[in-house]
Design an enzyme around this catalytic site. Structure first.
Site, PDB file in Angstrom:
ATOM      1  N   ASP A 268       0.837  -1.316  -0.034  1.00 18.14           N
ATOM      2  CA  ASP A 268       0.047   0.146  -0.080  1.00 18.14           C
ATOM      3  C   ASP A 268       0.802   1.174  -0.051  1.00 18.14           C
ATOM      4  O   ASP A 268       2.272   1.235   0.403  1.00 18.14           O
ATOM      5  CB  ASP A 268      -0.945   0.022   1.241  1.00 18.14           C
ATOM      6  CG  ASP A 268      -2.050  -1.131   1.220  1.00 18.14           C
ATOM      7  OD1 ASP A 268      -2.381  -1.640   0.148  1.00 18.14           O
ATOM      8  OD2 ASP A 268      -2.209  -1.508   2.418  1.00 18.14           O
ATOM      9  N   TYR A 336       5.360  -9.129   7.717  1.00 21.36           N
ATOM     10  CA  TYR A 336       4.658  -7.783   8.097  1.00 21.36           C
ATOM     11  C   TYR A 336       4.815  -7.349   9.382  1.00 21.36           C
ATOM     12  O   TYR A 336       4.810  -8.230  10.309  1.00 21.36           O
ATOM     13  CB  TYR A 336       3.514  -7.729   7.743  1.00 21.36           C
ATOM     14  CG  TYR A 336       2.793  -7.837   6.355  1.00 21.36           C
ATOM     15  CD1 TYR A 336       2.890  -6.676   5.448  1.00 21.36           C
ATOM     16  CD2 TYR A 336       2.604  -9.050   5.690  1.00 21.36           C
ATOM     17  CE1 TYR A 336       2.354  -7.011   4.048  1.00 21.36           C
ATOM     18  CE2 TYR A 336       2.350  -9.156   4.329  1.00 21.36           C
ATOM     19  CZ  TYR A 336       2.219  -7.886   3.577  1.00 21.36           C
ATOM     20  OH  TYR A 336       1.908  -8.107   2.286  1.00 21.36           O
ATOM     21  N   TYR A 410      -4.802  -9.620   2.167  1.00 19.07           N
ATOM     22  CA  TYR A 410      -4.839  -8.431   2.622  1.00 19.07           C
ATOM     23  C   TYR A 410      -4.755  -8.010   4.363  1.00 19.07           C
ATOM     24  O   TYR A 410      -5.472  -8.658   4.921  1.00 19.07           O
ATOM     25  CB  TYR A 410      -6.192  -7.537   2.194  1.00 19.07           C
ATOM     26  CG  TYR A 410      -6.243  -7.689   0.718  1.00 19.07           C
ATOM     27  CD1 TYR A 410      -5.703  -6.543  -0.084  1.00 19.07           C
ATOM     28  CD2 TYR A 410      -6.772  -8.476   0.068  1.00 19.07           C
ATOM     29  CE1 TYR A 410      -5.608  -6.398  -1.474  1.00 19.07           C
ATOM     30  CE2 TYR A 410      -7.022  -8.543  -1.403  1.00 19.07           C
ATOM     31  CZ  TYR A 410      -6.422  -7.515  -2.202  1.00 19.07           C
ATOM     32  OH  TYR A 410      -6.623  -7.312  -3.494  1.00 19.07           O
TER      33      TYR A 410
END
Ligand SMILES: [Zn+2]
Ligand SMILES: [Zn+2]
Length: 451
Positions: A268, A336, A410
């Site tokens: 993103d 992440y 996501y």
């Protein structure tokens, strides 16, 4: 002994006045390591000797031998002169190739091509051609009329022989059929030479050290790149992009005409890309320079972006790699770090977090296309694995998570639940609405397994 060659050639040369290449090419599939001109010359020697024997024994006339010996064959011409001092050599063009295969013509084309390509740096090339249809048809008809069974096509003969001459002008470059740097097309219909420089593909990984930078250049929605009030006359939605920082120095150094940035997936805009970075391929069309100084370019990218974007270059690659990084490896595992803000404070007893950590380790997540991307992505449900889910830090209303999962998951929706579209979700399990406020990709793994 019945001679196949003698019997097939004799009727042919009665009709055609041919150069050595065009005669030899009709037998081009016989014996390797010879040029067709050599084959033709050998056949002419053989035939001329036959003729001379006949002439001495029976005093046969010039008849069909005159055109054979006078094209491209000085030995035959001398012999004929011996017996017929007044005979005139026939200097008309070859009836098959119209002299497109004559050495002086090929050499003139090679010289011209060499001049045209002087600005290009290359180490491999390939020769192609466009022939007048009449010449191709003529050869086809000849072949069936005279039942030549071992012939090669005129185009491949032309391309190869011209390639050989070109190699003498460009000693550092070699012919490459699979992936040539430069393709020459000799158009004998338009009488022109076209040069195509095949694209350069550069494989690397990028790191994006600051938030708010999109991977690709976004044109302004209002003016579509022209420049308007909305975009401050930049034509862009965002002032910078990974694509522009990474591509421009390569584009300039390679002196191409256009460039493309192919990323292996994308993070993103508000997420950083850390660790060893995300794989990409930069494609430069029609490059003039191919030997690029990767170290200098990498430094330029870092300098131009004020350290916001860094690249490491692995080297040159090919178009297959572009497909690979855009499809297969976009499923590669990612790690992440997510800072999650809770809408309500956690209960004093933090043990719920331990339970959730366990539940989210090695779990399959069903994700319907998130609301925020639904306008540009097909609405479907995808299944992605979360392999590891750990709490790095937790206060009453902020939790830092370390998540390892399959590519394509996501993460923001894994946390928020996306109004029930992602199942299960962190927020759902916790029973408290939660959103990701800071996200970093900290590793892109080399396979779907996070090893
Ligand atoms: Zn010819
Ligand atoms: Zn605009």
């Amino acid at each position: 002994m019945e001679s196949y060659l003698f019997n097939t050639i004799l009727p042919f040369i009665e009709k055609h006045h041919v150069c050595n290449s065009c005669l030899g090419r009709q037998f081009g599939n016989l014996l390797t390591g010879l040029s067709n001109a050599d084959r033709g010359s050998a056949l002419k020697i053989f035939l001329a000797m036959e003729w001379e024997i006949n002439h001495r024994q029976a005093k046969t006339g010039l008849s069909n031998i005159s055109s054979l010996v006078s094209k491209d064959f000085s030995v035959g011409e001398q012999s004929v002169r011996r017996y017929f001092p007044d005979s005139e050599p026939n200097s008309l063009p070859c009836t098959i190739c119209q002299d497109f295969l004559s050495y002086p013509f090929l050499e003139s084309l090679a010289k011209e091509a060499h001049d045209l390509v002087s600005e290009y740096e290359f180490s491999t090339f390939l020769v192609g051609s466009k022939f007048p249809p009449g010449i191709i048809d003529n050869e086809d008809i000849t072949r069936s009329t005279f039942s030549f069974e071992y012939g090669e096509s005129i185009k491949s003969d032309f391309n190869r022989e011209l390639g050989k001459i070109l190699s003498t002008f460009i000693p550092d470059a070699t012919v490459d059929f699979k992936a040539p740097d430069i393709v020459f097309t000799f158009d004998l219909i338009q009488n022109s030479i076209d040069i195509k420089s095949n694209p350069l593909f550069i494989l690397g990984r990028y790191r994006k050290l600051e938030r708010g930078i999109p991977q690709s250049k976004w044109f302004c929605r209002k003016c579509r790149g022209v420049g308007c009030n909305h975009c401050n006359f930049t034509g862009k939605m965002y002032q910078d992009s990974v694509e522009e920082y990474a591509t421009t120095p390569f584009f300039n150094a390679a002196k191409g005409i256009s460039s493309k940035f192919h990323g292996s997936g994308r993070e993103d805009i508000d997420a950083r890309m850390l660790g060893t970075g995300r794989p990409f391929v930069i494609e430069i069309s029609e490059p003039k320079i191919r030997n690029l100084d990767f170290k200098t370019i990498a430094k330029q990218i870092s300098d131009n972006s004020n350290g916001k974007v860094e690249v490491t270059i692995e080297g040159l690659t090919n178009r297959t790699k572009v497909r690979e990084i855009k499809t297969r490896s976009s499923r590669n595992a990612k790690a992440y770090r997510a800072v999650v803000t809770l809408e309500k404070s956690l209960p004093d007893n933090h043990s719920i977090l331990e339970t959730i950590t366990e539940e989210f380790t090695n779990i399959l997540i069903q994700q319907r296309t998130p609301i925020r991307v639904a306008h540009r992505r097909a609405d479907k449900i995808r299944t992605r694995r979360v392999s590891s889910f750990q709490i790095e830090k937790a206060t009453k209303d902020e939790i830092t998570l370390h998540i390892v999962c399959e590519g394509g998951l996501y993460v923001k929706e894994l946390i928020s639940g996306d109004q029930g579209r992602t199942q299960p979700s962190f927020s759902g399990k916790l029973g408290i609405p939660a959103v990701v406020t800071k996200l970093d990709v900290i590793e892109v793994f080399k396979s779907t397994d996070p090893i």
